[in-house]
Design an enzyme around this catalytic site. Structure first.
Site, PDB file in Angstrom:
ATOM      1  CB  SER A  56      -0.975   0.013   1.178  1.00 17.29           C
ATOM      2  OG  SER A  56      -0.283   0.183   2.385  1.00 17.29           O
ATOM      3  CE  LYS A  98      -3.020   1.585   4.800  1.00 14.42           C
ATOM      4  NZ  LYS A  98      -2.672   0.768   3.675  1.00 14.42           N
TER       5      LYS A  98
END
Length: 191
Positions: A56, A98
């Site tokens: 990711s 993230k």
């Protein structure tokens, strides 16, 4: 006649005896403060995090990278757009690393991996691959942030789990320290 001590007749060196009480005292006065300082640093200042799996954040961060996170800046100000953060999740899910995209009170929409805040597209120099799941307009609640990965098609983020509470942030990514040949300061982007 008075006698004076000289080097020829030094004072006898007292014999040191082993004392369990003294040994325990030495251990406590050496290791206990060190352990308390380490615990304080871990809880309030900085913590290491490992990127366990998943693409990711690639190619900016890969599985196996170890990131030092700092915790002090969020005592002084709220998270900023573009910050890399480690977010605590339930044990079964594992922590997430993230990027902060949406801030409290903003309306976020994602189309083909491109982000719109309050209807206006934003510049995201950190995104490496656009695409992935779209997000219908959603307002980020107070006390929460909207997080997304840099590799949008391969990221499980707020588009799937919703906004996350600011209180769940473990720390802000500061630098990659392992592997050594990948050492890098994680850049701070200004909006």
């Amino acid at each position: 006649m008075e006698t004076y001590r000289t080097q020829q007749f030094p004072d006898p060196i007292p014999e040191k005896r082993f004392s369990l009480r003294q040994a325990i005292w030495e251990i406590l006065t050496t290791f206990l403060p060190a352990a308390l300082i380490a615990l304080f640093i871990h809880v309030y200042v900085a913590e290491a995090a490992e990127i366990e799996a998943g693409p990711s954040m690639q190619p900016n961060l890969y599985a196996g990278f170890r990131v030092m996170t700092e915790k002090i800046s969020y005592y002084l100000h709220e998270p900023q757009r573009g910050d890399v953060v480690v977010v605590e999740r339930p044990v079964s899910e594992g922590n997430l690393i993230k990027r902060v995209i949406g801030l409290p009170g903003e309306t976020i929409e994602v189309q083909d991996g491109h982000t719109f805040i309050n209807g206006v597209p934003i510049d995201e120099p950190w995104v490496t691959f656009f695409g992935g799941q779209d997000q219908v307009p959603i307002q980020v609640p107070d006390g929460s942030i909207f997080i997304m990965g840099d590799n949008r098609p391969a990221s499980r983020d707020s588009r799937a789990i919703g906004p996350v509470p600011i209180d769940s942030i473990i720390g802000r990514g500061w630098f990659v320290y392992w592997p050594l040949n990948e050492f890098q300061i994680l850049p701070a982007y200004s909006p």
